[in-house]
Design a protein around this motif. Structure first.
Motif, PDB file in Angstrom:
ATOM      1  N   VAL A  87      42.656  36.689  27.304  1.00 37.71           N
ATOM      2  CA  VAL A  87      43.420  37.888  26.924  1.00 37.71           C
ATOM      3  C   VAL A  87      42.892  39.116  27.662  1.00 37.71           C
ATOM      4  O   VAL A  87      43.671  39.920  28.201  1.00 37.71           O
ATOM      5  N   ILE A  88      41.569  39.262  27.715  1.00 39.43           N
ATOM      6  CA  ILE A  88      40.979  40.424  28.396  1.00 39.43           C
ATOM      7  C   ILE A  88      41.313  40.398  29.892  1.00 39.43           C
ATOM      8  O   ILE A  88      41.659  41.435  30.480  1.00 39.43           O
ATOM      9  N   VAL A  89      41.220  39.228  30.513  1.00 43.29           N
ATOM     10  CA  VAL A  89      41.552  39.103  31.936  1.00 43.29           C
ATOM     11  C   VAL A  89      43.019  39.458  32.153  1.00 43.29           C
ATOM     12  O   VAL A  89      43.360  40.203  33.077  1.00 43.29           O
ATOM     13  N   TYR A  90      43.894  38.938  31.314  1.00 41.58           N
ATOM     14  CA  TYR A  90      45.328  39.230  31.455  1.00 41.58           C
ATOM     15  C   TYR A  90      45.585  40.732  31.380  1.00 41.58           C
ATOM     16  O   TYR A  90      46.273  41.288  32.237  1.00 41.58           O
ATOM     17  N   LEU A  91      45.023  41.379  30.359  1.00 42.76           N
ATOM     18  CA  LEU A  91      45.232  42.822  30.203  1.00 42.76           C
ATOM     19  C   LEU A  91      44.684  43.595  31.401  1.00 42.76           C
ATOM     20  O   LEU A  91      45.341  44.505  31.916  1.00 42.76           O
ATOM     21  N   GLY A  92      43.492  43.221  31.848  1.00 42.49           N
ATOM     22  CA  GLY A  92      42.886  43.904  32.991  1.00 42.49           C
ATOM     23  C   GLY A  92      43.700  43.735  34.261  1.00 42.49           C
ATOM     24  O   GLY A  92      43.923  44.696  35.015  1.00 42.49           O
ATOM     25  N   LEU A  93      44.165  42.513  34.512  1.00 44.05           N
ATOM     26  CA  LEU A  93      44.957  42.264  35.722  1.00 44.05           C
ATOM     27  C   LEU A  93      46.321  42.946  35.646  1.00 44.05           C
ATOM     28  O   LEU A  93      46.848  43.408  36.667  1.00 44.05           O
ATOM     29  N   LYS A  94      46.907  43.015  34.458  1.00 42.61           N
ATOM     30  CA  LYS A  94      48.194  43.713  34.304  1.00 42.61           C
ATOM     31  C   LYS A  94      48.009  45.208  34.582  1.00 42.61           C
ATOM     32  O   LYS A  94      48.847  45.827  35.235  1.00 42.61           O
TER      33      LYS A  94
ATOM     34  N   LEU B  74      45.841  46.494  36.534  1.00 43.97           N
ATOM     35  CA  LEU B  74      45.648  46.631  37.981  1.00 43.97           C
ATOM     36  C   LEU B  74      46.884  46.196  38.772  1.00 43.97           C
ATOM     37  O   LEU B  74      46.877  46.232  40.000  1.00 43.97           O
ATOM     38  N   ASP B  75      47.923  45.764  38.067  1.00 40.88           N
ATOM     39  CA  ASP B  75      49.198  45.358  38.666  1.00 40.88           C
ATOM     40  C   ASP B  75      49.027  44.201  39.656  1.00 40.88           C
ATOM     41  O   ASP B  75      49.563  44.216  40.755  1.00 40.88           O
TER      42      ASP B  75
ATOM     43  N   ILE C  73      40.364  37.684  42.855  1.00 41.17           N
ATOM     44  CA  ILE C  73      39.761  38.626  43.796  1.00 41.17           C
ATOM     45  C   ILE C  73      40.458  38.535  45.155  1.00 41.17           C
ATOM     46  O   ILE C  73      40.749  39.562  45.788  1.00 41.17           O
ATOM     47  N   LEU C  74      40.753  37.312  45.585  1.00 48.31           N
ATOM     48  CA  LEU C  74      41.466  37.142  46.858  1.00 48.31           C
ATOM     49  C   LEU C  74      42.850  37.785  46.805  1.00 48.31           C
ATOM     50  O   LEU C  74      43.277  38.440  47.771  1.00 48.31           O
ATOM     51  N   ILE C  75      43.551  37.613  45.693  1.00 52.25           N
ATOM     52  CA  ILE C  75      44.861  38.259  45.541  1.00 52.25           C
ATOM     53  C   ILE C  75      44.697  39.777  45.567  1.00 52.25           C
ATOM     54  O   ILE C  75      45.482  40.489  46.199  1.00 52.25           O
ATOM     55  N   GLY C  76      43.649  40.269  44.908  1.00 54.61           N
ATOM     56  CA  GLY C  76      43.380  41.709  44.925  1.00 54.61           C
ATOM     57  C   GLY C  76      43.147  42.223  46.337  1.00 54.61           C
ATOM     58  O   GLY C  76      43.691  43.257  46.735  1.00 54.61           O
ATOM     59  N   PHE C  77      42.354  41.495  47.114  1.00 55.97           N
ATOM     60  CA  PHE C  77      42.092  41.905  48.497  1.00 55.97           C
ATOM     61  C   PHE C  77      43.337  41.797  49.374  1.00 55.97           C
ATOM     62  O   PHE C  77      43.451  42.508  50.366  1.00 55.97           O
TER      63      PHE C  77
ATOM     64  N   HIS D 164      46.138  42.834  48.513  1.00 56.82           N
ATOM     65  CA  HIS D 164      46.814  44.123  48.309  1.00 56.82           C
ATOM     66  C   HIS D 164      46.118  45.205  49.124  1.00 56.82           C
ATOM     67  O   HIS D 164      46.751  45.897  49.902  1.00 56.82           O
ATOM     68  N   SER D 165      44.802  45.337  48.857  1.00 55.95           N
ATOM     69  CA  SER D 165      43.988  46.323  49.574  1.00 55.95           C
ATOM     70  C   SER D 165      42.522  46.067  49.254  1.00 55.95           C
ATOM     71  O   SER D 165      42.213  45.370  48.288  1.00 55.95           O
ATOM     72  N   VAL D 166      41.661  46.661  50.037  1.00 52.91           N
ATOM     73  CA  VAL D 166      40.225  46.514  49.786  1.00 52.91           C
ATOM     74  C   VAL D 166      39.885  47.125  48.435  1.00 52.91           C
ATOM     75  O   VAL D 166      39.120  46.550  47.651  1.00 52.91           O
ATOM     76  N   THR D 167      40.474  48.262  48.138  1.00 52.34           N
ATOM     77  CA  THR D 167      40.210  48.941  46.861  1.00 52.34           C
ATOM     78  C   THR D 167      40.616  48.060  45.683  1.00 52.34           C
ATOM     79  O   THR D 167      39.848  47.901  44.727  1.00 52.34           O
ATOM     80  N   THR D 168      41.805  47.473  45.761  1.00 53.54           N
ATOM     81  CA  THR D 168      42.274  46.615  44.671  1.00 53.54           C
ATOM     82  C   THR D 168      41.380  45.386  44.535  1.00 53.54           C
ATOM     83  O   THR D 168      41.037  44.977  43.426  1.00 53.54           O
ATOM     84  N   GLY D 169      40.987  44.810  45.658  1.00 50.28           N
ATOM     85  CA  GLY D 169      40.078  43.664  45.626  1.00 50.28           C
ATOM     86  C   GLY D 169      38.764  44.009  44.951  1.00 50.28           C
ATOM     87  O   GLY D 169      38.250  43.234  44.134  1.00 50.28           O
ATOM     88  N   LEU D 170      38.227  45.171  45.282  1.00 50.27           N
ATOM     89  CA  LEU D 170      36.976  45.606  44.659  1.00 50.27           C
ATOM     90  C   LEU D 170      37.160  45.890  43.168  1.00 50.27           C
ATOM     91  O   LEU D 170      36.272  45.603  42.351  1.00 50.27           O
TER      92      LEU D 170
END
Length: 173
Positions: free
Chosen positions: A43-50, A52-53, A83-87, A89-95
Motif C-alpha cells: 500500500v505504501i509503495v502504491y501511494l508513493g509511486l502514484k 510520483l506519477d 527505479i528503472l522506470i523512474g530513470f 522518465h528522468s534522472v530526478t524521477t529515478g532518484l
C-alpha cells in the motif's frame, strides 16, 4: 507429530508434542505477520509511486508486497524495476523513486517489522534483530528466513524452563 512420538522418549512425549504444537502456532503467526507486512508495504509503495506519477504503480506495489516475503533481498529486488522506470522518465524521477524505496525499506526494517513481529508472534524486537544477524552469519540466506521462527521456538522453550524453575522453587519452599 507422529514422527515426534516415535523418536521421543515416553516420559517426554507429551511435553515435546505440546512444544511442537506451540511452535507451529508461533510459526503460523509469524507467517501472518509477514503477509501483513507485505500488505502494508504494498500500500505504501502504491501511494508513493502514484504521488510520483509512475506508471504500473499497482503492478510494482503488488510486486513489492509479494517480494516482502523474501527477507532482505526481496525489497531490493522489487525496487529495481520501479527505479528503472523512474530513470526512464528522468534522472530526478529515478532518484525520487530510489529515495522512496529507501525510506520505505528503512521504515519497514526499523519500525514495522520489529513491531509486527513483537505484536503478532510475541518475539521482542531486539531478539528479532539479533536472530536475523546470527541467522545470516551462521547459515546465510536460509538463516535469515528461519531466524524469527527459530527464535520464537527458542523463546517458548526458555519460557517452559522458567516455568519449571518457578514450580520447583515454589515446591521447595
Amino acid at each position: 507429530a507422529d514422527f515426534l512420538r516415535i523418536i521421543t522418549p515416553a516420559r517426554s512425549e507429551l511435553y515435546i508434542i505440546n512444544l511442537w504444537r506451540r511452535a507451529q502456532k508461533k510459526i503460523g503467526l509469524w507467517m501472518q505477520g509477514q503477509l501483513l507486512l507485505g500488505l502494508i508495504v504494498g500500500v505504501i509503495v502504491y501511494l508513493g509511486l502514484k504521488i510520483l506519477d509512475i506508471e504500473y504503480a499497482l503492478i510494482l506495489a503488488l510486486m513489492a508486497a509479494a517480494f516482502e516475503l523474501i527477507p532482505v533481498f526481496g525489497p531490493i529486488l522489487s525496487a529495481v524495476p520501479a527505479i528503472l522506470i523512474g530513470f526512464s522518465h528522468s534522472v530526478t524521477t529515478g532518484l525520487l523513486v530510489f529515495g522512496l524505496y529507501l525510506i520505505i525499506q528503512q521504515f519497514e526494517n526499523h519500525l514495522l517489522y520489529p513491531l509486527v513481529v513483537k505484536k503478532i508472534v510475541g518475539v521482542p524486537s531486539i531478539v528479532v534483530i539479533l536472530a536475523l544477524i546470527i541467522g545470516a552469519k551462521l547459515v546465510g540466506f536460509l538463516g535469515i528466513i528461519l531466524a524469527v521462527p527459530a527464535s520464537a521456538v527458542l523463546i517458548e522453550l526458555l519460557s517452559d524452563f522458567e516455568q519449571r524453575k518457578k514450580t520447583l522453587h515454589r515446591d521447595a519452599v
